[in-house]
Write an enzyme that holds these catalytic residues in place. Structure first.
Site, mmCIF file in Angstrom:
data_model
loop_
_atom_site.group_PDB
_atom_site.id
_atom_site.type_symbol
_atom_site.label_atom_id
_atom_site.label_comp_id
_atom_site.label_asym_id
_atom_site.label_seq_id
_atom_site.Cartn_x
_atom_site.Cartn_y
_atom_site.Cartn_z
ATOM 1 N N HIS A 1 -69.715 7.065 3.209
ATOM 2 C CA HIS A 1 -71.189 6.101 3.272
ATOM 3 C C HIS A 1 -71.652 5.045 2.169
ATOM 4 O O HIS A 1 -71.605 5.625 1.066
ATOM 5 C CB HIS A 1 -72.259 8.236 3.171
ATOM 6 N N LYS B 1 -81.513 3.654 16.347
ATOM 7 C CA LYS B 1 -80.213 3.819 15.936
ATOM 8 C C LYS B 1 -79.488 2.200 17.299
ATOM 9 O O LYS B 1 -78.743 1.929 16.862
ATOM 10 C CB LYS B 1 -79.526 4.624 16.098
ATOM 11 N N LYS C 1 -75.206 11.109 18.236
ATOM 12 C CA LYS C 1 -76.163 11.141 17.335
ATOM 13 C C LYS C 1 -77.595 10.879 18.166
ATOM 14 O O LYS C 1 -77.570 9.849 19.034
ATOM 15 C CB LYS C 1 -76.097 9.562 16.593
ATOM 16 N N GLY D 1 -82.355 11.806 8.738
ATOM 17 C CA GLY D 1 -81.499 13.274 8.026
ATOM 18 C C GLY D 1 -80.567 14.059 8.401
ATOM 19 O O GLY D 1 -80.536 15.470 8.256
ATOM 20 N N GLY D 2 -79.273 13.665 8.895
ATOM 21 C CA GLY D 2 -78.698 14.180 9.585
ATOM 22 C C GLY D 2 -78.694 15.251 10.587
ATOM 23 O O GLY D 2 -77.791 15.336 11.134
ATOM 24 N N GLU E 1 -77.200 1.527 6.144
ATOM 25 C CA GLU E 1 -76.028 2.239 6.179
ATOM 26 C C GLU E 1 -74.885 1.800 6.287
ATOM 27 O O GLU E 1 -74.672 1.247 8.325
ATOM 28 C CB GLU E 1 -76.225 3.699 6.244
ATOM 29 N N ARG F 1 -87.640 1.913 5.307
ATOM 30 C CA ARG F 1 -88.269 2.740 4.755
ATOM 31 C C ARG F 1 -87.613 3.276 2.635
ATOM 32 O O ARG F 1 -86.507 3.264 3.094
ATOM 33 C CB ARG F 1 -88.528 3.923 5.099
ATOM 34 N N HIS G 1 -74.243 16.181 7.658
ATOM 35 C CA HIS G 1 -74.313 14.732 7.415
ATOM 36 C C HIS G 1 -75.331 14.661 7.030
ATOM 37 O O HIS G 1 -75.854 13.616 6.745
ATOM 38 C CB HIS G 1 -74.691 14.016 8.911
#
Ligand code: ADP
Ligand code: ADP
Ligand code: MG
Length: 661
Positions: free
Chosen positions: A208, A116, A158, A164-165, A275, A296, A235
Site C-alpha cells: 500500500h 470509492k 468494499k 479504516g478497513g 492511495e 482529508r 486492512h
C-alpha cells in the site's frame, strides 16, 4: 486570516489540530460527548461544548449540534479531523450555509472523490490505472456475485463509503460470497450509514503506497511524496513510513504525478491522499493501481511532516483562508526517514480484541527524533465507543534503520497499563528481520503473528513474582479496599527472622500461587531468577529485574515488561471488580462492552459448535459470538440494539449430551 476554529473531532487528532491552531494564533474550540468530559482535547481547547451522549451517532456525527456550538463560540471555521464528518459533503455544505469555512476540499471534490465508486470511475476516465472489478450502482446480491465470478477469485468486497478497513471482506470462493456481502453491508451501514459496496480483484501480496497531495483555490497542486502503509491488520494500517522502501525514482515520479493529476482533475483545494496498491513485495515491479482518495488529513500525516518539515495542519488552515500553496513543488524535499506506530488498546495475544478501562499508567518516551501524538493521558478511561487508538509514536532518523531503532527504543521505554496495549507487538514489528530488510507486503503481519508475539504466550514468571510481592506489601500496608492491617492479618508479619507463606493469586484471571518469604518485615517472592523484593519508584514499583515495572490499580497490580502486561492480585481479597476467569459454561458471552447488533438464533434453535449466534459491535468493529458447544438455545439474555457488558451472557446453550466441551 481565520481567527477561531471549532474542531469537530476527538482524541489525538483533536489535540494535534489544537496545537497548530494555537501556534498560529487561532482560538481553538472543542466539542465533546458524555464519554469525553475529561478528555485531553477538552482540557487543551480554549473553550469546549457538550454535544451529546457517548455514541458517535448522537454526538460527533451530529452536524446540527456541532454547527450550533461553532456559532455559539463565534468560530469562523470548522476542522473535521479524520473519520466522523471529515468526508461528508453535506456537512461541508452545512458549514458554508452557516457562514463557516470548512477546512477541507469543496463539497463537489468530496462528492467526486469521497466515495470509492465515483472516484474510481473518475480516475479511469483520467487515464489513471484502477483496480479491476465492478464499481457500478447495481447492488443486487446475485448480480454482485456474478460480477465477482467474472472478476475472478479472490475478490474484495468494499464499502463504497468505507474507511479504516471497515466494511471490507476478502472472498476466496463463490460459496462464501453471500455471507461476506451481508456482513460487509451491515458493518458499512453501521459505520458509514451507507451499505453500498463495490467488487475488486484481490491483488496478491501487494504494498500500500499513498501520495500526500495539496491543492489551493488558485489552481495550484503539489505532492508531498509518498508513504508506505503496507503493515496492516484486517486492512487497517498499523505502522506507516516515509519514504516507501525499495521505490525507484521512476515509479515515484509516475505515482506522484498520477496523484497530482487526480487532485487537478477535481480542482482539489486542501490536503488529500491518493492511495495506490502496488504490485510486488520487496521488489516493486513499478505496476500500481488507484484504490481511493481520502479527502482529508490522514492519521499517518506525521511521517510526511517529519521528512518534509512541513506542518500539514498549518497548510490546511492557510489554504482554507484562501492563500496560495506555501511552497513550489521543487522546494518540497524529503530528508531522512520517518516511521509511525499506532498504539492501540487491544490485546495481540488474544486476537487483537479491543480492550477498555482506566489507564492506570501512561508514560510516553522522549528521545531524539521521537514525537508522540496522544489522545489520552494517565488516569483517563478507554471507553468502548470510539476507535481504540490511544496515541501515535513517530520516529525520524537519518536512515530507515535509525528511524526504526528510535521507534523500537521509544516503544520499549513506554509504560501503558490498564487496558491491554499493542506496545510489545509494535516493538517486535520494528525489529522483525524481513521487514527491516524491506521484504514485506500487506500480508506481512498476518503471516508473522507468531514471530511478532501475537499468539497466546506463557505467563511471565518474573512479572508474577514482582506482582505477588507488591500485592503482599500493599496488603501489609492496608491497601485500599483490602481486609485488615498487618496486625490483624495472617500475612506472616513478624519482627525478626524469615517466615514463609504460599500466597494464592489470580494471575491474568487464572488461579496461581507464589512462595513469599518475610525477612525483617520485608517481603521477597519467588525463587531462582524470578526471586524479587519490591521498592516504590515514584508512583510505581520496581523489583530485582529492572525491565519490570509494577503499577497499582484498585483491584490488583499490573506488571509491565517491554509493553507486555501481567495482571496479579491476591486471591480472596474483596476489592474492585477483578478479572477472574469466569466459568465459561455453555454460554456465548460478549467479548467486550458493546452493542448487540444482531441475534442469529432464537430460543429452541439447534446449534452446532462454533456456529455464529450473535454479533456485538464495539469500537466500530463487529465481533461474532459463537456457540461453545453443540446443543439447543435455552435462553437469550439481551435484545437486539441493547448495550451489553464485557463477559455478559448473551445466549445460553443447553449442550447436547456427549458434547460438553
Ligand atoms: P488513514 O488512511 O488516515 O489511516 P483510515 O482510513 O485508517 O485513515 O481512517 C481513519 C480513521 O477514521 C479510522 O479511525 C476510521 O475508522 C475512521 N474513518 C475513516 N473513514 C470514515 C468514515 N467515512 N466515517 C467514519 N469514520 C471513518
Ligand atoms: P479504506 O477506505 O478502508 O482505507 P482501501 O480501499 O483504502 O479502504 O483499502 C484498505 C486496504 O485494504 C488497503 O490498504 C490494502 O491493504 C487492502 N486492499 C484494498 N484493496 C485491495 C485489493 N484490490 N487487493 C488487495 N488488497 C487490497
Ligand atoms: Mg484507504
Amino acid at each position: 486570516m481565520l481567527k477561531c476554529v471549532l474542531i469537530a473531532n476527538r482524541g489525538e487528532i483533536a489535540s494535534r489540530i489544537i496545537r497548530t491552531a494555537k501556534r498560529m494564533g487561532l482560538r481553538a474550540i472543542a466539542v465533546y460527548s458524555q464519554a469525553d468530559r475529561e478528555a485531553p482535547h477538552v482540557r487543551q481547547a480554549d473553550a469546549a461544548y457538550f454535544i451529546g451522549p457517548a455514541p458517535a451517532r448522537e454526538s460527533y456525527l451530529r452536524a446540527d449540534r456541532i454547527l450550533e456550538a461553532a456559532l455559539a463560540a463565534g468560530a469562523d471555521c470548522v476542522h473535521p479531523g479524520y473519520g466522523f464528518l471529515s468526508e461528508n459533503a453535506e456537512f461541508a455544505e452545512a458549514c458554508a450555509a452557516a457562514g463557516l469555512v470548512f477546512i477541507g476540499p469543496s463539497p463537489a471534490a468530496i462528492r467526486a472523490m469521497g466515495l470509492k465508486d465515483g472516484a474510481k470511475a473518475l480516475m479511469a476516465r483520467a487515464g489513471v490505472p484502477v483496480v479491476p472489478g465492478y464499481h457500478g450502482a447495481e447492488q443486487d446480491a446475485d448480480f454482485l456475485a456474478a460480477r465477482a465470478a467474472e472478476t475472478g477469485w479472490p475478490v474484495l468486497i468494499k464499502a463504497v463509503a468505507g474507511g479504516g478497513g471497515k466494511g471490507m471482506r476478502r472472498v476466496d470462493a463463490p460459496g462464501d460470497f453471500a455471507g461476506a456481502l451481508e456482513s460487509a453491508r451491515r458493518e458499512a451501514l453501521a459505520a458509514f450509514g451507507d451499505g453500498r459496496v463495490l467488487i475488486e480483484k484481490y491483488v496478491s501480496a501487494p504494498r500500500h503506497i499513498e501520495v500526500q497531495v495539496f491543492g489551493d483555490s488558485h489552481g495550484g497542486a503539489v505532492h508531498l511524496f509518498e508513504r508506505d502503509c503496507s503493515l496492516q491488520r484486517r486492512h487497517q494500517k498499523v505502522m506507516e513510513e516515509a519514504p516507501a522502501p525499495g521505490m525507484s525514482a521512476a515509479m515515484r515520479g509516475a505515482m506522484c504525478g498520477a496523484a497530482v493529476e487526480a487532485a487537478k482533475a477535481v480542482g482539489y483545494a486542501g490536503a488529500g491522499t491518493v492511495e495506490f496498491i502496488a504490485e510486488g513485495g520487496a521488489e516493486l515491479t513499478g505496476n500500481f493501481w488507484f484504490m481511493e482518495m481520502n479527502t482529508r488529513l490522514q492519521v499517518e500525516h506525521p511521517v510526511t511532516e517529519a521528512v518534509t518539515g512541513i506542518d500539514l495542519v498549518e497548510w490546511q488552515f492557510r489554504i482554507a483562508a484562501g492563500e496560495r500553496l506555501p511552497l513550489r513543488q521543487e522546494d518540497i524535499r524529503v530528508s531522512g526517514h520517518a516511521v509511525e506506530a499506532r498504539l492501540y488498546a487491544e490485546d495481540p495475544e488474544n486476537g487483537f480484541l479491543p480492550s477498555t478501562g482506566k489507564l492506570w499508567a501512561l508514560r510516553f518516551p522522549q528521545g531524539e527524533g521521537v514525537r508522540v501524538d496522544a489522545g489520552a493521558a494517565e488516569g483517563d478511561e478507554v471507553t468502548p465507543f470510539y476507535d481504540p487508538m490511544i496515541a501515535k509514536i513517530i520516529a525520524h532518523g537519518a536512515t530507515r534503520d535509525e528511524a526504526l531503532d528510535r521507534l523500537a527504543g521509544a516503544l520499549g521505554r513506554m509504560l501503558a497499563a490498564g487496558p491491554r496495549c499493542n506496545t510489545a507487538f509494535l516493538k517486535a514489528l520494528c525489529q522483525a528481520e524481513d521487514f527491516r530488510a524491506g521484504n514485506f507486503d500487506t500480508g506481512f503481519i498476518g503471516g508473522h503473528l507468531e514471530a511478532l508475539g501475537a499468539v497466546k504466550q506463557g505467563v511471565d514468571e518474573g512479572a508474577v513474582m514482582l506482582g505477588a510481592v507488591v500485592e503482599v506489601m500493599r496488603k501489609s500496608m492496608g491497601i485500599k479496599g483490602a481486609a485488615g492491617d498487618p496486625w490483624s492479618d495472617a500475612d506472616a508479619f513478624q519482627f525478626s527472622g524469615a517466615r514463609r507463606t504460599i500466597e494464592p493469586l489470580i494471575v491474568n484471571g487464572a488461579p496461581a500461587q507464589a512462595p513469599v518469604e518475610w525477612i525483617y518485615g520485608n517481603a521477597v517472592a519467588g525463587s531462582g531468577p524470578a526471586r524479587t523484593s519490591a521498592e516504590r519508584a515514584g508512583s510505581f514499583w520496581r523489583g530485582a529485574d529492572s525491565a519490570l515495572t509494577a503499577v497499582e490499580t484498585d483491584s490488583g497490580t499490573l506488571v509491565l515488561r517491554a509493553g507486555r502486561q501481567t495482571s496479579v492480585r491476591l486471591a480472596g481479597l474483596e476489592r474492585g471488580a477483578g478479572d477472574d476467569a469466569e466459568d465459561q459454561g455453555a454460554a456465548a458471552r460478549s467479548p467486550m462492552h458493546g452493542r448487540l447488533v444482531s441475534l442469529l438464533v432464537k430460543t429452541g434453535d439447534a446449534v452446532v459448535r462454533g456456529q455464529r449466534v450473535a454479533i456485538v459491535e464495539a469500537m466500530k468493529m463487529e465481533h461474532a459470538l459463537t456457540a461453545p458447544c453443540a446443543g439447543r438455545v435455552a435462553g437469550i439474555s439481551a435484545a437486539e440494539g441493547a448495550q451489553v457488558a464485557q463477559g455478559a451472557v448473551i445466549v445460553t446453550i443447553e449442550p447436547d449430551t456427549g458434547d460438553k466441551t
